[in-house]
Design a protein around this motif. Sequence first.
Motif, PDB file in Angstrom:
ATOM      1  N   SER A   1      18.277  55.797 -10.228  1.00 24.46           N
ATOM      2  CA  SER A   1      19.630  55.341  -9.908  1.00 24.46           C
ATOM      3  C   SER A   1      19.894  55.383  -8.401  1.00 24.46           C
ATOM      4  O   SER A   1      20.682  54.593  -7.894  1.00 24.46           O
ATOM      5  CB  SER A   1      20.662  56.182 -10.654  1.00 24.46           C
TER       6      SER A   1
ATOM      7  N   ALA B   1      21.062  52.164  -6.386  1.00 23.74           N
ATOM      8  CA  ALA B   1      22.259  52.177  -5.543  1.00 23.74           C
ATOM      9  C   ALA B   1      21.963  51.555  -4.185  1.00 23.74           C
ATOM     10  O   ALA B   1      22.748  50.757  -3.670  1.00 23.74           O
ATOM     11  CB  ALA B   1      22.767  53.609  -5.378  1.00 23.74           C
TER      12      ALA B   1
ATOM     13  N   TYR C   1      26.996  53.184  -0.361  1.00 17.29           N
ATOM     14  CA  TYR C   1      27.389  54.592  -0.238  1.00 17.29           C
ATOM     15  C   TYR C   1      28.139  55.053  -1.477  1.00 17.29           C
ATOM     16  O   TYR C   1      27.853  56.122  -2.024  1.00 17.29           O
ATOM     17  CB  TYR C   1      28.242  54.764   1.016  1.00 17.29           C
ATOM     18  N   PHE C   2      29.093  54.253  -1.951  1.00 19.57           N
ATOM     19  CA  PHE C   2      29.845  54.627  -3.148  1.00 19.57           C
ATOM     20  C   PHE C   2      28.940  54.699  -4.371  1.00 19.57           C
ATOM     21  O   PHE C   2      29.081  55.592  -5.209  1.00 19.57           O
ATOM     22  CB  PHE C   2      31.000  53.658  -3.407  1.00 19.57           C
ATOM     23  N   LEU C   3      28.000  53.767  -4.489  1.00 21.39           N
ATOM     24  CA  LEU C   3      27.073  53.797  -5.611  1.00 21.39           C
ATOM     25  C   LEU C   3      26.166  55.019  -5.537  1.00 21.39           C
ATOM     26  O   LEU C   3      25.844  55.625  -6.563  1.00 21.39           O
ATOM     27  CB  LEU C   3      26.229  52.518  -5.635  1.00 21.39           C
TER      28      LEU C   3
ATOM     29  N   ILE D   1      26.905  57.966  -4.115  1.00 24.69           N
ATOM     30  CA  ILE D   1      27.725  59.127  -4.477  1.00 24.69           C
ATOM     31  C   ILE D   1      27.937  59.164  -5.987  1.00 24.69           C
ATOM     32  O   ILE D   1      27.845  60.222  -6.614  1.00 24.69           O
ATOM     33  CB  ILE D   1      29.085  59.094  -3.730  1.00 24.69           C
ATOM     34  N   ASN D   2      28.183  58.004  -6.594  1.00 20.59           N
ATOM     35  CA  ASN D   2      28.351  57.927  -8.039  1.00 20.59           C
ATOM     36  C   ASN D   2      27.077  58.382  -8.751  1.00 20.59           C
ATOM     37  O   ASN D   2      27.137  59.102  -9.751  1.00 20.59           O
ATOM     38  CB  ASN D   2      28.717  56.502  -8.439  1.00 20.59           C
ATOM     39  N   SER D   3      25.920  57.990  -8.254  1.00 24.23           N
ATOM     40  CA  SER D   3      24.653  58.392  -8.855  1.00 24.23           C
ATOM     41  C   SER D   3      24.458  59.901  -8.772  1.00 24.23           C
ATOM     42  O   SER D   3      23.974  60.522  -9.717  1.00 24.23           O
ATOM     43  CB  SER D   3      23.488  57.692  -8.161  1.00 24.23           C
TER      44      SER D   3
ATOM     45  N   ILE E   1      26.839  62.182  -8.641  1.00 20.49           N
ATOM     46  CA  ILE E   1      27.785  62.799  -9.574  1.00 20.49           C
ATOM     47  C   ILE E   1      27.260  62.717 -11.003  1.00 20.49           C
ATOM     48  O   ILE E   1      27.278  63.707 -11.744  1.00 20.49           O
ATOM     49  CB  ILE E   1      29.173  62.147  -9.450  1.00 20.49           C
ATOM     50  N   VAL E   2      26.745  61.550 -11.395  1.00 25.69           N
ATOM     51  CA  VAL E   2      26.210  61.386 -12.748  1.00 25.69           C
ATOM     52  C   VAL E   2      24.993  62.282 -12.944  1.00 25.69           C
ATOM     53  O   VAL E   2      24.820  62.899 -14.000  1.00 25.69           O
ATOM     54  CB  VAL E   2      25.868  59.900 -13.019  1.00 25.69           C
TER      55      VAL E   2
END
Length: 63
Positions: free
Chosen positions: A3, A7, A36-38, A40-42, A44-45
Motif C-alpha cells: 500500500s 500510495a 502524502y495523504f494516501l 498517511i492513510n496507508s 494508519i490502516v
Amino acid sequence: MNSFFIAVFFGAIGGTLAIVVIRDPFALFYGMQIGYFLLINSIIVFMIALLATVIKKYDSRNI
C-alpha cells in the motif's frame, strides 16, 4: 507494504493528471499532496491491522 508503493504510484498519477489538466508546473505539488495523504492513510490502516492482529493473538491465548 504494497500500500505504501501504491500510495506513491497514485501520487505520481495525481501529479501527472494535475499537470495535464491544469497545465501549470506547480500542479505537481497537488499530486505530491495527494500522495502524502494516501501514504498517511496507508500507515494508519497498517497500524490498525497490526493492533487487530495483536489483540486477536492475545485473545486466542487467554481462551
